[in-house]
Design a protein around this motif. Structure first.
Motif, PDB file in Angstrom:
ATOM      1  N   GLU A  72      -2.835  71.422  -4.582  1.00 41.14           N
ATOM      2  CA  GLU A  72      -2.197  71.010  -5.837  1.00 41.14           C
ATOM      3  C   GLU A  72      -2.215  72.173  -6.827  1.00 41.14           C
ATOM      4  OE1 GLU A  72      -3.547  67.793  -9.059  1.00 41.14           O
ATOM      5  OE2 GLU A  72      -3.064  66.886  -7.121  1.00 41.14           O
ATOM      6  N   LEU A  73      -3.329  72.872  -6.895  1.00 47.14           N
ATOM      7  CA  LEU A  73      -3.452  74.040  -7.767  1.00 47.14           C
ATOM      8  C   LEU A  73      -2.479  75.136  -7.348  1.00 47.14           C
ATOM      9  CD1 LEU A  73      -4.871  75.766  -9.947  1.00 47.14           C
ATOM     10  CD2 LEU A  73      -6.602  76.327  -8.220  1.00 47.14           C
ATOM     11  N   LEU A  74      -2.395  75.404  -6.057  1.00 49.06           N
ATOM     12  CA  LEU A  74      -1.460  76.425  -5.563  1.00 49.06           C
ATOM     13  C   LEU A  74      -0.028  76.085  -5.952  1.00 49.06           C
ATOM     14  CD1 LEU A  74      -2.959  77.043  -2.008  1.00 49.06           C
ATOM     15  CD2 LEU A  74      -2.820  78.738  -3.852  1.00 49.06           C
ATOM     16  N   MET A  75       0.320  74.809  -5.908  1.00 49.25           N
ATOM     17  CA  MET A  75       1.662  74.366  -6.286  1.00 49.25           C
ATOM     18  C   MET A  75       1.925  74.638  -7.759  1.00 49.25           C
ATOM     19  SD  MET A  75       3.252  70.516  -5.934  1.00 49.25           S
ATOM     20  CE  MET A  75       2.703  70.356  -4.239  1.00 49.25           C
ATOM     21  N   VAL A  76       0.966  74.300  -8.615  1.00 47.98           N
ATOM     22  CA  VAL A  76       1.138  74.497 -10.058  1.00 47.98           C
ATOM     23  C   VAL A  76       1.291  75.986 -10.383  1.00 47.98           C
ATOM     24  CG1 VAL A  76       0.082  74.196 -12.331  1.00 47.98           C
ATOM     25  CG2 VAL A  76      -0.129  72.395 -10.614  1.00 47.98           C
ATOM     26  N   LYS A  77       0.510  76.815  -9.725  1.00 48.44           N
ATOM     27  CA  LYS A  77       0.543  78.247 -10.026  1.00 48.44           C
ATOM     28  C   LYS A  77       1.888  78.887  -9.678  1.00 48.44           C
ATOM     29  CE  LYS A  77      -3.165  80.869  -9.660  1.00 48.44           C
ATOM     30  NZ  LYS A  77      -3.732  80.983 -11.013  1.00 48.44           N
ATOM     31  N   LYS A  78       2.674  78.234  -8.835  1.00 46.17           N
ATOM     32  CA  LYS A  78       4.003  78.746  -8.488  1.00 46.17           C
ATOM     33  C   LYS A  78       4.982  78.636  -9.654  1.00 46.17           C
ATOM     34  CE  LYS A  78       5.770  77.332  -4.557  1.00 46.17           C
ATOM     35  NZ  LYS A  78       6.067  76.445  -3.400  1.00 46.17           N
ATOM     36  N   TYR A  79       4.683  77.698 -10.604  1.00 44.75           N
ATOM     37  CA  TYR A  79       5.692  77.367 -11.600  1.00 44.75           C
ATOM     38  C   TYR A  79       5.282  77.621 -13.049  1.00 44.75           C
ATOM     39  CZ  TYR A  79       7.803  75.208  -7.539  1.00 44.75           C
ATOM     40  OH  TYR A  79       8.338  75.000  -6.283  1.00 44.75           O
ATOM     41  N   THR A  80       4.127  78.211 -13.272  1.00 44.68           N
ATOM     42  CA  THR A  80       3.744  78.517 -14.657  1.00 44.68           C
ATOM     43  C   THR A  80       2.835  79.737 -14.714  1.00 44.68           C
ATOM     44  OG1 THR A  80       2.825  77.602 -16.705  1.00 44.68           O
ATOM     45  CG2 THR A  80       1.683  77.032 -14.676  1.00 44.68           C
ATOM     46  N   ASP A  81       2.939  80.453 -15.818  1.00 43.91           N
ATOM     47  CA  ASP A  81       2.034  81.574 -16.098  1.00 43.91           C
ATOM     48  C   ASP A  81       1.031  81.200 -17.183  1.00 43.91           C
ATOM     49  OD1 ASP A  81       3.315  83.313 -14.273  1.00 43.91           O
ATOM     50  OD2 ASP A  81       4.877  83.765 -15.747  1.00 43.91           O
ATOM     51  N   LYS A  82       1.120  79.971 -17.678  1.00 42.28           N
ATOM     52  CA  LYS A  82       0.210  79.537 -18.733  1.00 42.28           C
ATOM     53  C   LYS A  82      -1.147  79.155 -18.128  1.00 42.28           C
ATOM     54  CE  LYS A  82       2.170  77.615 -22.488  1.00 42.28           C
ATOM     55  NZ  LYS A  82       2.797  76.593 -23.349  1.00 42.28           N
ATOM     56  N   PRO A  83      -2.184  79.029 -18.964  1.00 46.48           N
ATOM     57  CA  PRO A  83      -3.480  78.557 -18.452  1.00 46.48           C
ATOM     58  C   PRO A  83      -3.328  77.207 -17.756  1.00 46.48           C
ATOM     59  CG  PRO A  83      -3.723  79.405 -20.676  1.00 46.48           C
ATOM     60  CD  PRO A  83      -2.248  79.365 -20.403  1.00 46.48           C
ATOM     61  N   ILE A  84      -4.095  77.014 -16.696  1.00 45.60           N
ATOM     62  CA  ILE A  84      -3.990  75.805 -15.875  1.00 45.60           C
ATOM     63  C   ILE A  84      -5.316  75.050 -15.873  1.00 45.60           C
ATOM     64  CG2 ILE A  84      -3.686  74.935 -13.512  1.00 45.60           C
ATOM     65  CD1 ILE A  84      -1.838  77.341 -13.027  1.00 45.60           C
ATOM     66  N   LYS A  85      -5.211  73.735 -16.009  1.00 46.15           N
ATOM     67  CA  LYS A  85      -6.367  72.851 -15.851  1.00 46.15           C
ATOM     68  C   LYS A  85      -6.156  72.021 -14.593  1.00 46.15           C
ATOM     69  CE  LYS A  85      -6.897  69.185 -18.617  1.00 46.15           C
ATOM     70  NZ  LYS A  85      -7.312  68.372 -19.779  1.00 46.15           N
ATOM     71  N   ILE A  86      -7.124  72.047 -13.697  1.00 46.85           N
ATOM     72  CA  ILE A  86      -7.066  71.200 -12.517  1.00 46.85           C
ATOM     73  C   ILE A  86      -8.024  70.035 -12.727  1.00 46.85           C
ATOM     74  CG2 ILE A  86      -8.878  72.331 -11.137  1.00 46.85           C
ATOM     75  CD1 ILE A  86      -5.461  71.168  -9.770  1.00 46.85           C
TER      76      ILE A  86
END
Length: 393
Positions: A135-149
């Motif tokens: 799920e994290l890998l998927m999110v990182k494909k579409y944003t450069d902003k900070p990510i919360k998992i």
């Protein structure tokens, strides 16, 4: 994780978002053997990308996935961890001692026994290499902003999975299962920190079940709901699990967050729990978390002062202040959100205050508590309020 990586008064969502009918239908087809898992995951990725785009366009600072592939906030682990099966509440009824009380509680709490599922331990747990990693890998494909998992917390996972008649096949006690859960979490945290994640949030809604139900078996969220445990003993167990897992997080790489609410499955406010966070302050202080993301938009959560003026709360901890009620259709006013945040700023520095909803918008995939039109209006007002507050500060 340096606090200065994030803006003062950062905004974020808590986790779940409504799944599209296309995704829900595809999930049913996969279960029936009528669709390949890969085709289903393509639909999940498509909606996840839309949710990320929505957050960015609305000005959210820290991006979450929307949890689109999860059946619900905890049962999805039955697909991720070996030694775990999925059961409906109706399936569990066979193993519950007080069946009449169990059915009565489901009725009172507005919970359909067939549609809500639990992950139940029925053997030794086996880590398969992914709980939220993909799920994290998927999110990182579409944003450069900070990510919360977002992850279900170790106490929630342990208590929800423990059903003695089945779990004894793997572990002699709930405590032994808890140690295995800590080990599983340690492996997953190592994997997601290798990939890179800014905030790791552990969801622990069942903590409020311990302190606000006077030992009664009120919770439908856990398999062990027929057990009447002493709250002090149960909180000590929860503290051990949560602090142990947070201790596995490399704080130089990721911020740790602990999310607590009072249930989010029904729009009937009168059946949801109420009470201040006071009984949980000791756990909060010992958890080691960097961020407390808490429900605070309704009077049911008690007064801010009752929590923030307590000396046991670390002055450096970040408060994720719940300012949006996910179950209410109307958008909270910008002015109301600003005033709520100003109240919190009497006790915390601006760098240590974030704004978020109380909880996710679709704890259970087939029972969302709101719609996207309403959700966008609410988020828009929260982001506007954060900008006003930054200008003031």
């Amino acid at each position: 994780m340096a606090v200065d990586k994030f803006k003062p008064l950062s905004t974020a969502l808590i986790g779940s978002m409504p799944r599209s009918e296309k995704v829900l239908k595809a999930r049913r087809m996969v279960r029936a053997g009528m669709m390949e898992k890969e085709e289903y995951m393509n639909l999940v990725e498509e909606q996840t990308r839309e949710i990320i785009k929505m957050q960015e366009e609305l000005g959210i600072d820290i991006i979450t996935s929307g949890e689109i592939a999860r059946d619900n906030y905890v049962s999805f682990i039955s697909e991720k961890i070996g030694g775990v099966i999925e059961m409906t509440q109706a399936d569990m009824l066979e193993y519950i001692e007080d069946k009449r009380e169990f059915e009565n509680q489901l009725s009172i709490l507005d919970v359909p026994a067939q549609s809500i599922k639990n992950a139940i331990c029925n053997d030794k747990l086996v880590y398969k290499g992914d709980i939220v990693k993909n799920e994290l890998l998927m999110v990182k494909k579409y944003t450069d902003k900070p990510i919360k998992i977002t992850m279900p917390g170790p106490y929630l996972v342990t208590r929800s999975m423990w059903l003695y008649e089945l779990s004894k096949n793997g572990y002699p006690s709930k405590e032994a299962l808890g140690e295995a859960v800590i080990d599983i979490f340690e492996k997953e945290i190592l994997e997601i920190q290798k990939i890179g994640v800014d905030v790791i949030q552990l969801d622990e809604p069942v903590l409020t079940e311990i302190v606000f139900t006077e030992g009664k078996p009120r919770s439908f969220m856990c398999a062990s709901l027929s057990q009447r445990k002493d709250p002090t003993e149960e909180l000590e167990f929860a503290t051990h699990l949560i602090s142990s897992v947070i201790g596995k997080i490399n704080k130089k790489l990721s911020m740790s967050a602990l999310h607590v609410c009072r249930g989010n499955w029904s729009k009937k406010e009168e059946i949801l729990l109420e009470g201040p966070y006071t009984p949980l302050v000791e756990l909060f202080s010992k958890s080691g978390c960097d961020n407390l993301s808490l429900e605070f938009s309704t009077p049911r959560a008690g007064e801010l002062k009752a929590l923030l003026a307590d000396d046991r709360i670390n002055s450096d901890i970040i408060l994720g202040l719940g300012v949006l009620n996910p179950r209410m259709d109307e958008a909270e006013s910008v002015e109301g959100i600003v005033e709520r945040a100003r109240e919190a700023l009497k006790y915390v520095k601006k760098e240590n205050l974030w704004l978020n909803p109380d909880c996710g918008y679709a704890t259970f995939s087939n029972r969302p508590v709101n719609t996207y039109g309403n959700i966008e209006n609410k988020i828009k007002n929260m982001v506007t309020a954060a900008r006003i507050l930054r200008d003031e500060c």
